[in-house]
Design a protein around this motif. Structure first.
Motif, short mmCIF file in Angstrom:
data_model
loop_
_atom_site.label_atom_id
_atom_site.label_comp_id
_atom_site.label_asym_id
_atom_site.label_seq_id
_atom_site.Cartn_x
_atom_site.Cartn_y
_atom_site.Cartn_z
N ALA A 64 26.16 36.10 39.32
CA ALA A 64 27.10 35.13 39.88
C ALA A 64 28.48 35.77 39.99
N ASN A 65 29.19 35.50 41.08
CA ASN A 65 30.59 35.96 41.14
C ASN A 65 31.44 34.98 40.32
N ASP A 66 32.73 35.26 40.19
CA ASP A 66 33.58 34.46 39.29
C ASP A 66 33.59 32.98 39.65
N LYS A 67 33.66 32.70 40.95
CA LYS A 67 33.70 31.29 41.36
C LYS A 67 32.42 30.57 41.01
N ALA A 68 31.30 31.23 41.25
CA ALA A 68 30.00 30.61 40.96
C ALA A 68 29.84 30.43 39.45
N LEU A 69 30.32 31.40 38.69
CA LEU A 69 30.19 31.35 37.23
C LEU A 69 30.95 30.15 36.66
N GLU A 70 32.11 29.90 37.21
CA GLU A 70 32.93 28.77 36.81
C GLU A 70 32.14 27.46 36.95
N SER A 71 31.44 27.31 38.07
CA SER A 71 30.65 26.09 38.30
C SER A 71 29.43 26.04 37.40
#
Ligand code: HEC
Length: 163
Positions: A64-71
């Motif tokens: 996951a990239n950072d944005k996806a990881l956040e979600s």
């Protein structure tokens, strides 16, 4: 004369309109440069006999990239720009161990509600051998979304992040 103009108009429209409706360049998922240094969310080995063996049997990792990881961490809908990668290797079962064989493909999901309107904001693509030039999805809905649709409650994503 007027009639000829009219006929010519209809003919031109008949040629142009389908082009505008169906021929417009389809939105494409961007190649996920550097995905291997993103966060690895999970791994799994699918062996013969599993329901998904034919589709993606082997050894896979989800990134996951950072944005996806956040979600994923906060269990909320994915923001625009979220990207998830499913990286598949052949699995080699040998000497009581299972190891990664050659890389087969990377499957990518990219969230952009403005571009991927027919699949709830997610774009889908497969890059054979993780090669940016070997795309193989021609119909995101039929080839990918139809199955991911079952995960509607998790914004169409199967994987969850273990803290
Ligand atoms: C038959 C069902 C099915 C189809 C078809 C399918 N997937 Fe998936 N996909 C899954 C499952 C199940 C997982 C979760 C794997 C795991 O738990 O490790 C997954 C995971 C993923 C992930 C990681 C994010 C997530 O949802 O966990 C991506 C990226 C992905 N798939 C892309 C694709 C692409 C691109 C296509 C079309 C080429 C596709 N998938 C087609 C079932 C499917």
């Amino acid at each position: 004369m007027k009639k000829i103009h009219w006929i010519a108009g209809v003919l031109i429209a008949a040629i142009l309109v389908p082009g505008l409706l169906f021929g417009k360049s389809k939105a494409q998922v961007a190649y996920p440069e550097g995905y291997q240094s993103w966060t690895r969310v999970k791994s799994m080995i699918i062996l013969e006999g599993h329901v998904h063996f034919n589709a993606f049997g082997g050894f896979h990792h989800v990134y996951a990239n950072d944005k996806a990881l956040e979600s994923l961490k906060n269990r909320k809908p994915f923001a625009k720009g979220s990207v998830l990668v499913f990286e598949l290797f052949e699995s080699i079962v040998e000497n009581n161990a299972i190891t990664e064989g050659p890389r087969q493909v990377i499957g990518v999901m990219e969230k952009d509600p403005n571009r991927f309107t027919g699949t709830k904001g997610w774009g889908f693509e497969d890059f054979k051998l993780a090669d940016p030039n070997q795309r193989s999805v021609t119909n995101m809905r039929d080839q990918c979304f139809s199955c991911h649709e079952s995960q509607k409650a998790n914004d169409y994503v199967f994987s969850t992040y273990r803290k």
